[in-house]
Design an enzyme around this catalytic site. Sequence first.
Site, PDB file in Angstrom:
ATOM      1  N   TYR A  65       0.854  -1.184   0.000  1.00 22.65           N
ATOM      2  CA  TYR A  65       0.000   0.000   0.000  1.00 22.65           C
ATOM      3  C   TYR A  65       0.896   1.242   0.000  1.00 22.65           C
ATOM      4  O   TYR A  65       1.151   1.859   1.038  1.00 22.65           O
ATOM      5  CB  TYR A  65      -0.895   0.031   1.233  1.00 22.65           C
ATOM      6  N   PHE A 214     -13.999  -4.127   0.185  1.00 20.56           N
ATOM      7  CA  PHE A 214     -14.863  -3.537  -0.845  1.00 20.56           C
ATOM      8  C   PHE A 214     -16.334  -3.574  -0.430  1.00 20.56           C
ATOM      9  O   PHE A 214     -17.231  -3.645  -1.273  1.00 20.56           O
ATOM     10  CB  PHE A 214     -14.684  -4.230  -2.205  1.00 20.56           C
ATOM     11  N   GLY A 218     -18.015  -2.019  -3.506  1.00 19.45           N
ATOM     12  CA  GLY A 218     -18.702  -2.993  -4.349  1.00 19.45           C
ATOM     13  C   GLY A 218     -17.900  -3.308  -5.593  1.00 19.45           C
ATOM     14  O   GLY A 218     -16.669  -3.407  -5.550  1.00 19.45           O
ATOM     15  N   PRO A 227     -20.720   6.717  -9.155  1.00 19.54           N
ATOM     16  CA  PRO A 227     -21.370   7.999  -8.887  1.00 19.54           C
ATOM     17  C   PRO A 227     -22.831   7.857  -8.476  1.00 19.54           C
ATOM     18  O   PRO A 227     -23.397   8.758  -7.879  1.00 19.54           O
ATOM     19  CB  PRO A 227     -21.237   8.730 -10.232  1.00 19.54           C
TER      20      PRO A 227
END
Length: 298
Positions: A65, A214, A218, A227
């Site tokens: 990361y 997630f 998703g 959005p």
Amino acid sequence: MNTTGTPGTWKLGDLTVNRLGFGAMRLTGTAPFDRGVPRGREQSIGVLRRAVELGVNHIDTAAFYFSATRSANELINRALAPYPEDLVITTKVWPGRDPSGAWWWAAPGQLRGQVEENLRQLGRDHLDVVNLRVPPSRRAAPIGEHFGALAELRDAGLIRHLGVSHVTSAQLAEARAIAPVVCVQNPYGVGAAKESRALLRLCGELRIAFVPFFAIAGPGREAGPGPSDSATVCAVARAHGASPAQVRLAWTLQQGAHVLAIPGTSDPDHLAENMAAGSLRLSDVEMERLTSLRAADA
């Protein structure tokens, strides 16, 4: 927002953690790795410290990361060392990135180097939990050789507990035959497939923590949520005066007492919103509506 208390705690082996934790993937910028705009170093450090103040004692991270200017592990070290006694830091190995950012996958004999990299960056003598993150190309392949290498590092005292990530139920069984597994970290959220729900239930039966990633993003995955959100999710959110992201987190936490959430952000406002979701309680009817969504509709 309608709330009814906090989501409680669970154990990773002998380590007790609050069920709402923090994922470090987005600490380095507006998107992980080098895909977004870098966050100010002090802002990311401030978010970490505020997360701990708000009750986070489970942080999920990885040596890979990092962006061109930021490392999640080094930010965690800078922000929180000397670490609180109850803080549990979970990391993952098998994937790696070289200094230029190019991805590579470790052979079993290279896992020790990845573990030591995490130790150096975090400033620790041992790692609380290390997850073996299985490559997408190995979803149906044996993982015993790699997991066995981690088990040897556990026996040597470099690792306290072991977990697995992005696995099938067969791979979980293979790992458990080698050494104890305290957590399974897989993608999971509203619209999850039947197979994913079955693995979550299996972990509950085995008293193994299930740690979805997630859960908010998703299918957007590293890019984050799209959005627009599902009409069903938005309707539930309006009913509670909450955001769709908060509804997704609340739904995740209500999947079982063994389910931990690790939403991540480098934005202090998003952090506050995520933490508030820990006390949002959805009704049985709302849970059923959300659970019945297909992945394409979620």
